[in-house]
Design a protein around this motif. Structure first.
Motif, PDB file in Angstrom:
ATOM      1  N   GLN A  59       0.822  -1.198   0.000  1.00 48.53           N
ATOM      2  CA  GLN A  59       0.000   0.000   0.000  1.00 48.53           C
ATOM      3  C   GLN A  59       0.861   1.256   0.000  1.00 48.53           C
ATOM      4  N   MET A  60       1.944   1.225   0.779  1.00 45.56           N
ATOM      5  CA  MET A  60       2.842   2.372   0.828  1.00 45.56           C
ATOM      6  C   MET A  60       3.477   2.619  -0.532  1.00 45.56           C
ATOM      7  N   THR A  61       3.812   1.532  -1.232  1.00 46.90           N
ATOM      8  CA  THR A  61       4.401   1.648  -2.570  1.00 46.90           C
ATOM      9  C   THR A  61       3.420   2.310  -3.525  1.00 46.90           C
ATOM     10  N   GLU A  62       2.195   1.845  -3.499  1.00 45.21           N
ATOM     11  CA  GLU A  62       1.175   2.377  -4.402  1.00 45.21           C
ATOM     12  C   GLU A  62       0.828   3.824  -4.063  1.00 45.21           C
ATOM     13  N   ASP A  63       0.907   4.183  -2.780  1.00 48.71           N
ATOM     14  CA  ASP A  63       0.648   5.563  -2.371  1.00 48.71           C
ATOM     15  C   ASP A  63       1.690   6.522  -2.954  1.00 48.71           C
ATOM     16  N   LYS A  64       2.860   5.973  -3.265  1.00 48.48           N
ATOM     17  CA  LYS A  64       3.933   6.783  -3.853  1.00 48.48           C
ATOM     18  C   LYS A  64       3.903   6.724  -5.380  1.00 48.48           C
ATOM     19  N   ASN A  65       2.777   6.234  -5.929  1.00 53.78           N
ATOM     20  CA  ASN A  65       2.590   6.138  -7.378  1.00 53.78           C
ATOM     21  C   ASN A  65       3.609   5.225  -8.046  1.00 53.78           C
ATOM     22  N   ALA A  66       4.020   4.199  -7.328  1.00 57.17           N
ATOM     23  CA  ALA A  66       4.918   3.187  -7.876  1.00 57.17           C
ATOM     24  C   ALA A  66       4.163   1.867  -7.967  1.00 57.17           C
ATOM     25  N   THR A  67       4.716   0.943  -8.725  1.00 60.80           N
ATOM     26  CA  THR A  67       4.093  -0.373  -8.894  1.00 60.80           C
ATOM     27  C   THR A  67       4.811  -1.390  -8.019  1.00 60.80           C
ATOM     28  N   PHE A  68       4.086  -1.965  -7.082  1.00 58.08           N
ATOM     29  CA  PHE A  68       4.662  -2.955  -6.167  1.00 58.08           C
ATOM     30  C   PHE A  68       4.997  -4.239  -6.922  1.00 58.08           C
ATOM     31  N   VAL A  69       6.197  -4.763  -6.699  1.00 59.33           N
ATOM     32  CA  VAL A  69       6.619  -6.030  -7.307  1.00 59.33           C
ATOM     33  C   VAL A  69       6.713  -7.123  -6.248  1.00 59.33           C
ATOM     34  N   ASP A  70       7.444  -6.841  -5.158  1.00 60.07           N
ATOM     35  CA  ASP A  70       7.579  -7.866  -4.116  1.00 60.07           C
ATOM     36  C   ASP A  70       8.207  -7.257  -2.863  1.00 60.07           C
ATOM     37  N   TYR A  71       7.950  -7.919  -1.742  1.00 59.18           N
ATOM     38  CA  TYR A  71       8.619  -7.593  -0.488  1.00 59.18           C
ATOM     39  C   TYR A  71       8.683  -8.855   0.349  1.00 59.18           C
ATOM     40  N   ASP A  72       9.831  -9.091   0.988  1.00 55.18           N
ATOM     41  CA  ASP A  72      10.019 -10.285   1.805  1.00 55.18           C
ATOM     42  C   ASP A  72      10.586  -9.874   3.161  1.00 55.18           C
ATOM     43  N   CYS A  73       9.815 -10.118   4.226  1.00 49.11           N
ATOM     44  CA  CYS A  73      10.261  -9.768   5.583  1.00 49.11           C
ATOM     45  C   CYS A  73      11.526 -10.518   5.980  1.00 49.11           C
ATOM     46  N   THR A  74      11.661 -11.747   5.485  1.00 45.88           N
ATOM     47  CA  THR A  74      12.778 -12.585   5.935  1.00 45.88           C
ATOM     48  C   THR A  74      14.105 -12.181   5.304  1.00 45.88           C
ATOM     49  N   THR A  75      14.057 -11.521   4.142  1.00 42.09           N
ATOM     50  CA  THR A  75      15.297 -11.089   3.480  1.00 42.09           C
ATOM     51  C   THR A  75      15.467  -9.581   3.509  1.00 42.09           C
ATOM     52  N   GLY A  76      14.376  -8.857   3.820  1.00 42.49           N
ATOM     53  CA  GLY A  76      14.444  -7.405   3.834  1.00 42.49           C
ATOM     54  C   GLY A  76      14.544  -6.786   2.455  1.00 42.49           C
ATOM     55  N   VAL A  77      14.143  -7.536   1.416  1.00 39.99           N
ATOM     56  CA  VAL A  77      14.249  -7.058   0.032  1.00 39.99           C
ATOM     57  C   VAL A  77      12.901  -6.517  -0.432  1.00 39.99           C
ATOM     58  N   TRP A  78      12.911  -5.280  -0.899  1.00 41.40           N
ATOM     59  CA  TRP A  78      11.707  -4.599  -1.390  1.00 41.40           C
ATOM     60  C   TRP A  78      11.958  -4.214  -2.846  1.00 41.40           C
ATOM     61  N   LYS A  79      11.053  -4.601  -3.720  1.00 38.98           N
ATOM     62  CA  LYS A  79      11.224  -4.345  -5.154  1.00 38.98           C
ATOM     63  C   LYS A  79       9.978  -3.694  -5.716  1.00 38.98           C
ATOM     64  N   PHE A  80      10.180  -2.618  -6.489  1.00 36.40           N
ATOM     65  CA  PHE A  80       9.051  -1.930  -7.096  1.00 36.40           C
ATOM     66  C   PHE A  80       9.490  -1.251  -8.394  1.00 36.40           C
ATOM     67  N   GLU A  81       8.526  -0.816  -9.181  1.00 37.97           N
ATOM     68  CA  GLU A  81       8.799  -0.156 -10.454  1.00 37.97           C
ATOM     69  C   GLU A  81       8.215   1.253 -10.439  1.00 37.97           C
ATOM     70  N   VAL A  82       8.896   2.151 -11.148  1.00 33.92           N
ATOM     71  CA  VAL A  82       8.398   3.520 -11.314  1.00 33.92           C
ATOM     72  C   VAL A  82       8.374   3.843 -12.800  1.00 33.92           C
ATOM     73  N   GLU A  83       7.461   4.700 -13.201  1.00 37.05           N
ATOM     74  CA  GLU A  83       7.389   5.126 -14.603  1.00 37.05           C
ATOM     75  C   GLU A  83       8.403   6.230 -14.883  1.00 37.05           C
ATOM     76  N   HIS A  84       8.729   7.002 -13.855  1.00 35.69           N
ATOM     77  CA  HIS A  84       9.744   8.062 -13.977  1.00 35.69           C
ATOM     78  C   HIS A  84      10.053   8.555 -12.572  1.00 35.69           C
ATOM     79  N   PHE A  85      11.033   9.438 -12.449  1.00 34.74           N
ATOM     80  CA  PHE A  85      11.460   9.956 -11.142  1.00 34.74           C
ATOM     81  C   PHE A  85      11.057  11.422 -10.978  1.00 34.74           C
TER      82      PHE A  85
END
Length: 288
Positions: free
Chosen positions: A262-288
């Motif tokens: 939800q936080m990712t989408e609130d920032k107008n980005a596209t959520f790809v994945d997040y894993d609590c056990t590895t701490g890896v968060w991945k998302f896509e943006v159309e531009h900066f």
């Protein structure tokens, strides 16, 4: 093994508390070199229980680092899948199945460990009977050249792939999927073709734990030009508030993942994945 440069080896030897994914890669290498088997046997003999079967939980990172000492590159080049024992194969298979045992993820955390990741996955493929290049060329000294040959570490600590310092003219003006990363922090893949002719990447890209900034001074080119384009961002060490050991229950992990989404989408980005056990968060943006 030629891709393990002196600089890369020094970086690996200096690691004290590497990300869990990087530690798994080094554990896998230690297993293939027999370092873990010999050290565990010595401890079991000291404990008077020689017949006790080794446990993966016995692994100590201080022992893992022992495999990096001495003629490490030469020992890597001598690894032969046909000589891997059943015990080694079992433990390698378990490590390869762990989250984060992936070249792209490791590249963002610790570029020096990427050749080792490729090596372990290649050995695993051979042991599993997966179709690989004849004779397992991936295990020959040339198999990792691409990593060091196609990336460059800038003075700022950023790692850029491909190595734009070796490109000239049209090659520099037409860089495909430019990747900028910082060890143990994260990476950005700028999709499509990027003209890097006059880009000062250290001034344009800021990567820190929990923070990704492109054009930090606020002055940006039009959307679609230079770095102001579609990109995939991967961030590491993005743990829950009380650390990665806080959310033990699967339901709690899923709720926190939903919160990140939800936080990712609130920032107008596209959520790809997040894993609590590895701490890896991945998302896509159309531009900066």
């Amino acid at each position: 093994a030629q891709a393990i440069t002196p600089h890369g080896l020094r970086e690996l030897r200096s690691l004290r508390r590497p990300p869990e994914a990087v530690q798994r890669v080094l554990e896998a290498v230690a297993v293939l070199l027999g370092v873990m088997d010999s050290s565990q046997q010595a401890r079991r003999m000291q404990a008077g229980s020689v017949l006790e079967r080794p446990k993966d939980s016995d692994i100590d990172f201080r022992e893992v680092k022992k495999c990096l000492q001495g003629n490490f590159p030469e020992r890597l080049a001598c690894i032969d899948p046909e000589e891997v024992t059943v015990s080694q194969a079992r433990r390698l298979r378990k490590l390869l199945a762990q989250p984060g045992f992936d070249e792209d993820l490791i590249r963002g955390m610790c570029p020096a460990a990427v050749p080792l990741t490729v090596l372990c996955r290649s050995v695993g493929a051979c042991l599993a009977g997966t179709r690989v290049p004849t004779g397992c060329e991936a295990l020959q000294p040339s198999f990792t050249k691409m990593v060091e040959a196609t990336s460059v570490r800038l003075d700022s600590g950023l790692v850029v792939q491909p190595d734009i310092t070796r490109l000239r003219g049209r090659e520099l003006a037409q860089v495909a999927d430019l990747t900028v990363s910082r060890a143990e922090v994260g990476s950005i893949v700028f999709h499509g073709i990027t003209d890097c002719t006059e880009l000062n990447l250290p001034a344009l890209v800021h990567l820190d734990v929990g923070e990704v900034l492109v054009y930090p001074n606020g002055v940006k080119p039009p959307i679609g030009q230079e770095l102001n384009k579609r990109a995939t961002v991967t961030m590491y060490q993005c743990w829950p508030p009380n650390g990665h050991g806080h959310l033990e229950e699967p339901g709690a992990r899923e709720r926190y993942r939903a919160k990140i989404k939800q936080m990712t989408e609130d920032k107008n980005a596209t959520f790809v994945d997040y894993d609590c056990t590895t701490g890896v968060w991945k998302f896509e943006v159309e531009h900066f």
